[in-house]
Design an enzyme around this catalytic site. Structure first.
Site, PDB file in Angstrom:
ATOM      1  N   ARG A 139      33.049  -3.185   7.435  1.00  0.00           N
ATOM      2  CA  ARG A 139      33.701  -1.971   6.926  1.00  0.00           C
ATOM      3  C   ARG A 139      32.782  -1.206   5.966  1.00  0.00           C
ATOM      4  NH1 ARG A 139      35.731  -3.746  10.480  1.00  0.00           N
ATOM      5  NH2 ARG A 139      37.876  -4.361  10.854  1.00  0.00           N
ATOM      6  N   SER A 217      45.743  -0.733   7.328  1.00  0.00           N
ATOM      7  CA  SER A 217      45.518  -1.919   6.496  1.00  0.00           C
ATOM      8  C   SER A 217      44.979  -1.479   5.143  1.00  0.00           C
ATOM      9  CB  SER A 217      44.538  -2.875   7.174  1.00  0.00           C
ATOM     10  OG  SER A 217      45.077  -3.351   8.387  1.00  0.00           O
ATOM     11  N   GLU A 312      40.880  -0.609   1.414  1.00  0.00           N
ATOM     12  CA  GLU A 312      40.157  -0.070   2.565  1.00  0.00           C
ATOM     13  C   GLU A 312      40.249   1.455   2.636  1.00  0.00           C
ATOM     14  OE1 GLU A 312      40.105  -0.519   7.440  1.00  0.00           O
ATOM     15  OE2 GLU A 312      40.604  -2.243   6.180  1.00  0.00           O
TER      16      GLU A 312
END
Length: 320
Positions: A139, A217, A312
């Site tokens: 990520r 998420s 995130e």
């Protein structure tokens, strides 16, 4: 691609005026402060695809930054291009995918990206980065590390041709498809299975289902030393002696189950009733309310397990 010129012009004009700039594709990965954003918002809506046969076994396709991601995945599956089928159902635009190295169900865009063309706002010129130069991680990328510098114009993917998917790398998906991890399945079957799994977790937008009113998420899966992982928690080796564990497992076992917060009087935010990683708006919620819930969950996991979860979504004008 012609739309890229308009994008560059809009950002350059704002930069020259000393205006803060917020680049928005689909907006699905943003949490913006209730006060809003004081600056210029550039909505990236550029369109276009250019396909070049790389060889008999693959194609290279360059996709404009504003193309909707899932529409591109659907097109790839229909054309028999493999490597992005497990990324079905992810909202947002193509240009956002290299920024945080979007991934799901065992695939990441880093596996198929061959180049990313950007406007460098510091050097005031175009640059093209190879996949290796993008510095992809979990990520993460060079673009996420320096968010005010790069405007993604288009992304080039190298996609093998075939009727079967890339090797299925995620156990839950493999079970759904009835194959072993590492085996392949028909492309369309993988897309259908992934969309079904995502819907079951409230990760495909449905205006009538408040579990889907989220930024996806909210926390990334922590990468930690093996001895930090609690007994019973998932653990996936990442190389260099570290492992990735499950944020969802940590949240649930720290006492924050599905639907946490719903029983509070007047609750307007809660964890999803389907998936503990999603923080949801039950109707009329503010960003402050959402962030308060995020802090409660983060701090509870840290107190229980000594692991600090990291958000995130990109936070604009606010912080955890």
């Amino acid at each position: 691609m012609p739309d890229a010129d308009a994008l560059v012009a809009a950002v350059t004009e704002a930069d020259a005026a000393g205006e803060p700039v917020l680049l928005v594709g689909g907006g699905s990965n943003l949490v913006v402060a209730d006060a809003g954003f004081a600056g210029t918002i550039v909505h990236i809506t550029s369109r276009g695809r250019a396909v070049v046969p790389a060889d008999d076994d693959a194609v290279e396709v360059t996709v404009a930054a504003g193309e909707p991601w899932d529409a591109f995945v659907a097109h790839a599956v229909a054309e028999g291009w493999t490597g992005v089928e497990a990324l079905s159902g992810i909202p947002g635009t193509v240009g956002a995918t290299p920024v945080q190295n979007v991934g799901a169900y065992g695939q990441e865009v880093a596996q198929t990206i061959s180049a990313v063309r950007v406007w460098d706002r510091m050097l005031r010129g175009e640059r093209t980065f190879t996949a290796a130069e993008c510095r992809f991680g979990y990520r993460h990328s060079r673009f996420k590390a320096d968010p005010a510098r790069h405007l993604v114009l288009d992304v080039t993917f190298r996609l093998p041709r075939g009727e079967l998917s890339a090797p299925v790398g995620y156990a839950e998906l493999a079970r759904t498809l009835g194959v072993a991890v590492g085996e392949r399945a028909p492309l369309a079957d993988v897309r259908t299975a992934v969309l079904g799994l995502r819907r079951g977790k409230g990760m495909v937008l449905d205006a009538a289902d408040h579990d889907t009113w989220s930024a996806g998420s909210f926390f990334t899966n922590p990468i930690v030393d093996p001895d930090v992982v609690p007994a019973g928690a998932p653990s996936y080796p990442q190389g260099d002696g570290v492992v990735k564990t499950s944020a969802a497992w940590l949240i649930e076992h720290a006492g924050f189950g599905k639907g946490f917060g719903l029983d509070r009087p007047g609750a307007r935010v809660s964890l999803s009733t389907k998936h503990t990683l999603a923080l949801t708006n039950r109707g009329g919620a503010t960003s402050d309310e959402l962030l308060a819930l995020a802090r409660e969950v983060r701090d509870g996991v840290a107190a229980r397990y000594g692991i600090t979860l990291v958000n995130e979504p990109v936070l604009i004008g606010c912080a955890l």
